[in-house]
Design a protein around this motif. Structure first.
Motif, PDB file in Angstrom:
ATOM      1  N   SER A   1      66.929   0.429  49.277  1.00 35.27           N
ATOM      2  CA  SER A   1      67.637   0.698  50.528  1.00 35.27           C
ATOM      3  C   SER A   1      67.757   2.206  50.698  1.00 35.27           C
ATOM      4  O   SER A   1      67.647   2.963  49.730  1.00 35.27           O
ATOM      5  CB  SER A   1      69.020   0.033  50.537  1.00 35.27           C
ATOM      6  OG  SER A   1      69.833   0.548  49.507  1.00 35.27           O
ATOM      7  N   TYR A   2      67.981   2.611  51.959  1.00 37.61           N
ATOM      8  CA  TYR A   2      68.133   4.045  52.216  1.00 37.61           C
ATOM      9  C   TYR A   2      68.848   4.282  53.531  1.00 37.61           C
ATOM     10  O   TYR A   2      68.830   3.455  54.438  1.00 37.61           O
ATOM     11  CB  TYR A   2      66.781   4.773  52.223  1.00 37.61           C
ATOM     12  CG  TYR A   2      65.685   4.102  53.014  1.00 37.61           C
ATOM     13  CD1 TYR A   2      65.508   4.340  54.378  1.00 37.61           C
ATOM     14  CD2 TYR A   2      64.792   3.246  52.388  1.00 37.61           C
ATOM     15  CE1 TYR A   2      64.493   3.727  55.094  1.00 37.61           C
ATOM     16  CE2 TYR A   2      63.765   2.619  53.088  1.00 37.61           C
ATOM     17  CZ  TYR A   2      63.621   2.869  54.442  1.00 37.61           C
ATOM     18  OH  TYR A   2      62.609   2.254  55.149  1.00 37.61           O
ATOM     19  N   ASP A   3      69.506   5.414  53.590  1.00 33.65           N
ATOM     20  CA  ASP A   3      70.093   5.931  54.824  1.00 33.65           C
ATOM     21  C   ASP A   3      69.039   6.843  55.444  1.00 33.65           C
ATOM     22  O   ASP A   3      68.688   7.880  54.874  1.00 33.65           O
ATOM     23  CB  ASP A   3      71.375   6.705  54.500  1.00 33.65           C
ATOM     24  CG  ASP A   3      72.097   7.221  55.743  1.00 33.65           C
ATOM     25  OD1 ASP A   3      71.399   7.635  56.699  1.00 33.65           O
ATOM     26  OD2 ASP A   3      73.333   7.214  55.765  1.00 33.65           O
ATOM     27  N   GLY A   4      68.519   6.452  56.597  1.00 29.60           N
ATOM     28  CA  GLY A   4      67.409   7.182  57.186  1.00 29.60           C
ATOM     29  C   GLY A   4      67.783   8.446  57.933  1.00 29.60           C
ATOM     30  O   GLY A   4      66.898   9.109  58.493  1.00 29.60           O
ATOM     31  N   SER A   5      69.062   8.814  57.938  1.00 25.96           N
ATOM     32  CA  SER A   5      69.528   9.929  58.774  1.00 25.96           C
ATOM     33  C   SER A   5      68.759  11.225  58.561  1.00 25.96           C
ATOM     34  O   SER A   5      68.498  11.971  59.510  1.00 25.96           O
ATOM     35  CB  SER A   5      71.022  10.182  58.528  1.00 25.96           C
ATOM     36  OG  SER A   5      71.790   9.040  58.804  1.00 25.96           O
ATOM     37  N   HIS A   6      68.407  11.509  57.321  1.00 29.78           N
ATOM     38  CA  HIS A   6      67.780  12.796  57.014  1.00 29.78           C
ATOM     39  C   HIS A   6      66.348  12.642  56.525  1.00 29.78           C
ATOM     40  O   HIS A   6      65.826  13.529  55.838  1.00 29.78           O
ATOM     41  CB  HIS A   6      68.627  13.550  55.987  1.00 29.78           C
ATOM     42  CG  HIS A   6      70.034  13.793  56.426  1.00 29.78           C
ATOM     43  ND1 HIS A   6      70.342  14.605  57.491  1.00 29.78           N
ATOM     44  CD2 HIS A   6      71.217  13.292  55.980  1.00 29.78           C
ATOM     45  CE1 HIS A   6      71.655  14.619  57.669  1.00 29.78           C
ATOM     46  NE2 HIS A   6      72.207  13.829  56.774  1.00 29.78           N
ATOM     47  N   PHE A   7      65.718  11.524  56.884  1.00 31.44           N
ATOM     48  CA  PHE A   7      64.311  11.301  56.558  1.00 31.44           C
ATOM     49  C   PHE A   7      63.470  11.314  57.832  1.00 31.44           C
ATOM     50  O   PHE A   7      63.916  10.850  58.881  1.00 31.44           O
ATOM     51  CB  PHE A   7      64.115   9.949  55.855  1.00 31.44           C
ATOM     52  CG  PHE A   7      64.593   9.908  54.435  1.00 31.44           C
ATOM     53  CD1 PHE A   7      63.918  10.588  53.442  1.00 31.44           C
ATOM     54  CD2 PHE A   7      65.720   9.168  54.092  1.00 31.44           C
ATOM     55  CE1 PHE A   7      64.352  10.544  52.129  1.00 31.44           C
ATOM     56  CE2 PHE A   7      66.161   9.111  52.788  1.00 31.44           C
ATOM     57  CZ  PHE A   7      65.477   9.808  51.793  1.00 31.44           C
ATOM     58  N   HIS A   8      62.246  11.787  57.699  1.00 33.58           N
ATOM     59  CA  HIS A   8      61.286  11.724  58.804  1.00 33.58           C
ATOM     60  C   HIS A   8      60.502  10.411  58.703  1.00 33.58           C
ATOM     61  O   HIS A   8      59.272  10.399  58.779  1.00 33.58           O
ATOM     62  CB  HIS A   8      60.338  12.928  58.752  1.00 33.58           C
ATOM     63  CG  HIS A   8      60.988  14.226  59.096  1.00 33.58           C
ATOM     64  ND1 HIS A   8      61.080  14.708  60.382  1.00 33.58           N
ATOM     65  CD2 HIS A   8      61.616  15.144  58.302  1.00 33.58           C
ATOM     66  CE1 HIS A   8      61.712  15.872  60.381  1.00 33.58           C
ATOM     67  NE2 HIS A   8      62.052  16.154  59.137  1.00 33.58           N
ATOM     68  N   GLY A   9      61.229   9.324  58.519  1.00 36.20           N
ATOM     69  CA  GLY A   9      60.604   8.018  58.434  1.00 36.20           C
ATOM     70  C   GLY A   9      60.206   7.655  57.017  1.00 36.20           C
ATOM     71  O   GLY A   9      60.492   8.370  56.050  1.00 36.20           O
TER      72      GLY A   9
END
Length: 281
Positions: free
Chosen positions: A17-25
């Motif tokens: 799982s991950y919090d996508g807030s600071h990822f470019h996908g």
């Protein structure tokens, strides 16, 4: 179709799982942009002391920038010797190496025929919206979209149900060269939680690029009274992009779950998933 594991390697399933807030996908990109795939592959190389190895993850659903995942699934083929050495300690080592906005919850040998992408039966996404006049709870701001009109959940649910089934979703998808826009929605519904947050839940065998966020945009127009309950289906049947359908912001969307068949049905599921879909009517 061939998805054989190379000799001397073992296919490993990862649940994460991950919090996508600071990822470019999810997917790795040129230019050093931070992605979920990049973080996990880098961590795998470090903790297995295989810095030169070209480990490459295959994922169930390639989420866009800003989209979250609670029930994502991926696989990677590791050298048998590396797996034998690391199997008892890999999970804890990954926990120590990965950044706190991405977590791997389990790692284990996958059954024969497993492919995180093509063996999946369905993916379930939930888009969360707040319509309180004062806005969204600050503690939920990265996971709930604020819509500044009150929403009629019953009307939205009826509109969602009209899109269930196998259809050409060209009107709700960003077209990709050589790719079909025919998909089958297995379930689509809208409800309101006890705390007032509206949850738009959709389950399908696969999704086109931007399809979920476009359909949510249409449902919001229905829920706030700007369009009638029949409008999302009319857009679908028209078969072309409608400028009134907005692709909502990504932060309200979470991949909640991916389902797979029994081990003895994995190869058949892959065969079905890889077929080219065409319209029958």
């Amino acid at each position: 179709m061939s998805d054989d594991v190379q000799p001397g390697h073992v296919r490993i399933r990862l649940d994460l799982s991950y919090d996508g807030s600071h990822f470019h996908g999810w997917a790795k990109q040129a230019g050093g942009k931070r992605t979920v795939q990049g973080e996990i592959e880098d961590a795998l190389r470090v903790v297995t002391r295989s810095r030169d190895a070209g480990y490459e993850l295959t994922v169930a659903g390639r989420t866009d920038a800003g989209v979250h995942a609670r029930g994502q699934v991926a696989h990677v083929d590791l050298p048998a010797g590396v797996w034998e050495e690391q199997r008892e300690k890999l999970l804890k080592r990954l926990a120590g190496r990965l950044p706190k906005d991405v977590r791997v919850w389990s790692v284990g040998e996958a059954p024969a025929g497993f492919n995180a992408r093509f063996a999946a039966l369905w993916r379930r996404y939930v888009y969360r919206v707040g319509d309180r006049p004062g806005g969204v709870d600050p503690l939920l701001r990265n996971h709930v979209l604020w819509h500044d009109w009150e929403l009629d959940v019953e009307v939205m649910d009826a509109a969602a149900k009209s899109l269930v089934g196998e259809h050409d979703f060209a009107a709700y998808a960003k077209k990709r060269e050589g790719a079909t826009t025919i998909r089958e929605i297995l379930g689509f519904g809208v409800s309101r939680r006890g705390d007032g947050v509206v949850e738009i839940e959709v389950r399908a065998d696969a999704f086109c690029h931007n399809q979920v966020r476009s359909m949510v945009g249409a449902l919001l127009f229905v829920g706030d009274g700007h369009r009638g309950v029949e409008w999302p289906r009319k857009v679908l049947d028209a078969g072309v992009r409608d400028s009134a359908v907005h692709v909502v912001r990504p932060h309200g969307l979470t991949l909640e779950e991916v389902a797979y068949p029994a081990a003895d049905q994995l190869l058949e599921r892959q065969r079905q998933a890889r077929r080219v879909r065409v319209r029958t009517v």
